[in-house]
Scaffold this active site. Structure first.
Site, short mmCIF file in Angstrom:
data_model
loop_
_atom_site.label_atom_id
_atom_site.label_comp_id
_atom_site.label_asym_id
_atom_site.label_seq_id
_atom_site.Cartn_x
_atom_site.Cartn_y
_atom_site.Cartn_z
N ASP A 38 0.86 -1.17 0.00
CA ASP A 38 0.00 0.00 0.00
C ASP A 38 0.90 1.23 0.00
O ASP A 38 2.09 1.15 0.34
CB ASP A 38 -0.88 -0.03 1.26
CG ASP A 38 -1.68 1.23 1.45
OD1 ASP A 38 -2.38 1.64 0.51
OD2 ASP A 38 -1.61 1.82 2.55
N ASP A 40 -0.27 5.02 0.95
CA ASP A 40 -0.50 6.09 1.93
C ASP A 40 -0.30 5.61 3.36
O ASP A 40 -1.00 4.71 3.84
CB ASP A 40 -1.91 6.65 1.76
CG ASP A 40 -2.09 7.32 0.41
OD1 ASP A 40 -1.08 7.68 -0.21
OD2 ASP A 40 -3.25 7.46 -0.03
#
Length: 286
Positions: A38, A40
Site C-alpha cells: 500500500d 499512503d
C-alpha cells in the site's frame, strides 16, 4: 466483493510497466514470489493525493479556499464512512467532472515535479528497506493503491519498484474522459487486483507478502502467505495480533499524530486526476 472486479481487472490489465524494473541482478529471479505495498502511510508519510494537491496549490493552480474545500470534502467522505452506493457514485461523479478533457501527459509531468518537491522526502525508509529486501531476493514488488494509476506509477518508478496497480481513470487519445474504468482500487478491490496480477504473472500467493497500514486492506493482506501491518491503525494492529501477523511501526508518537489526518485522505480519494483536472480548468478559464 464482486463490485471490485472491474477495477481489479482494469488495474492489472493497464499495467504495462510491470517488467520495466527487474528484480536485483545479484540473485536469480524468483518468479513465483512477489510483494505488494500500500502507499499512503505505508510507503509514504501521509497521503500521496494530499501532497499532490499541495503541489498544485503552490503553483497557484487553485486558491487556498479550493484546497481547503477539497481536503474537507475528502475528510468528510473518509471519516463519515463511504455511505451507500448512491453516495459513493455521486462523490465520484462530482470529482470526475473536473478531469474530463484534460491531458494525461500534463498530469504526469506535474506528478513528476511534485514527487521531487513534496513526496521524495516523505518515503518511510523502513518500508523502502522492506521493499528492497524483496528486490534483493529476486522478487518483484508492486504498489497497490487507491491513488490514481499515473501517480502510483511515478512513485513506483522513483523507488525502483516493478510497477503499480492503482485507480484507473479512463482516457482516449491521451485525454481523460471523466469516467473511471471500474471502481476505486480500494478495500476488496485490492485483493481482486492482486489475485488477477498473480494469475497473469504466475505468482504463488502463498509465497507472496503484502504490507499495509489500514484495516481496509485486510482483504489484500489475507490473500497472501505473509501479511505485515506497517504503521497500523488501531483496528489493523488488533487484527494483526489476533492473526499472528508481523507488525512494523516506523513512526514516533508525535509524527504519527501529525500525519494522521492527511493519511486518511488517500485511501478513498478518487484520483489525482481529479485535482489535476480542477487545476487545469481554472488555468484555462482564468
Amino acid at each position: 466483493m464482486a463490485g471490485g472486479a472491474p477495477a481489479a481487472a482494469a488495474a492489472a490489465a493497464d499495467a504495462p510497466d510491470v517488467h520495466q524494473v527487474p528484480p536485483s541482478s545479484r540473485v536469480p529471479p524468483d518468479l513465483t514470489a512477489a510483494a505488494f505495498f500500500d502507499v499512503d502511510n505505508t510507503m509514504m508519510m501521509g497521503a500521496s493525493i494530499f501532497h499532490f494537491a499541495r503541489g498544485l496549490a503552490a503553483r497557484n493552480f487553485f486558491s487556498g479556499a479550493d484546497m481547503r474545500g477539497f481536503v474537507w470534502q475528502q475528510l468528510k467522505f473518509r471519516l463519515g464512512g463511504e455511505g451507500n452506493a448512491d453516495d459513493v457514485r455521486a462523490h465520484r461523479e462530482q470529482a470526475l467532472s473536473f478531469v474530463a478533457g484534460q491531458s494525461v501527459g500534463d498530469l504526469v509531468r506535474l506528478g513528476e515535479e511534485i514527487y521531487d518537491e513534496l513526496m521524495a522526502d516523505r518515503i518511510w525508509e523502513g518500508t523502502r528497506a522492506l521493499a528492497q529486501m524483496h528486490l534483493d531476493a529476486g522478487q518483484r514488488v508492486w504498489l497497490v493503491t487507491a491513488t490514481p494509476l499515473e501517480l502510483a506509477r511515478i512513485i513506483a518508478r522513483r523507488l525502483g519498484l516493478t510497477g503499480a496497480l492503482g485507480t484507473v481513470a479512463e482516457s482516449e487519445d491521451g485525454v481523460y474522459t471523466g469516467r473511471l474504468v471500474g471502481e476505486l482500487l480500494h478495500g476488496p478491490a485490492k485483493a481482486h487486483a492482486v489475485r488477477a496480477l498473480a494469475a497473469r504473472e504466475g505468482l504463488d500467493l502463498r509465497r507472496c507478502a503484502a504490507y499495509s497500514d489500514s484495516v481496509n486492506d485486510a482483504p489484500m493482506l489475507s490473500v497472501v502467505g505473509t501479511a505485515v501491518a506497517v504503521n497500523p491503525d488501531s483496528d489493523l494492529r488488533q487484527m494483526a495480533r489476533e492473526r499472528g501477523w508481523e507488525i512494523r511501526d516506523f513512526r514516533s508518537g508525535r509524527r504519527a499524530a501529525r500525519i494522521g489526518v492527511p493519511s486518511v485522505l488517500g485511501a478513498g480519494a478518487v484520483a489525482g486526476a481529479v485535482v489535476g483536472g480542477l487545476a487545469y480548468r481554472r488555468r484555462l478559464v482564468g
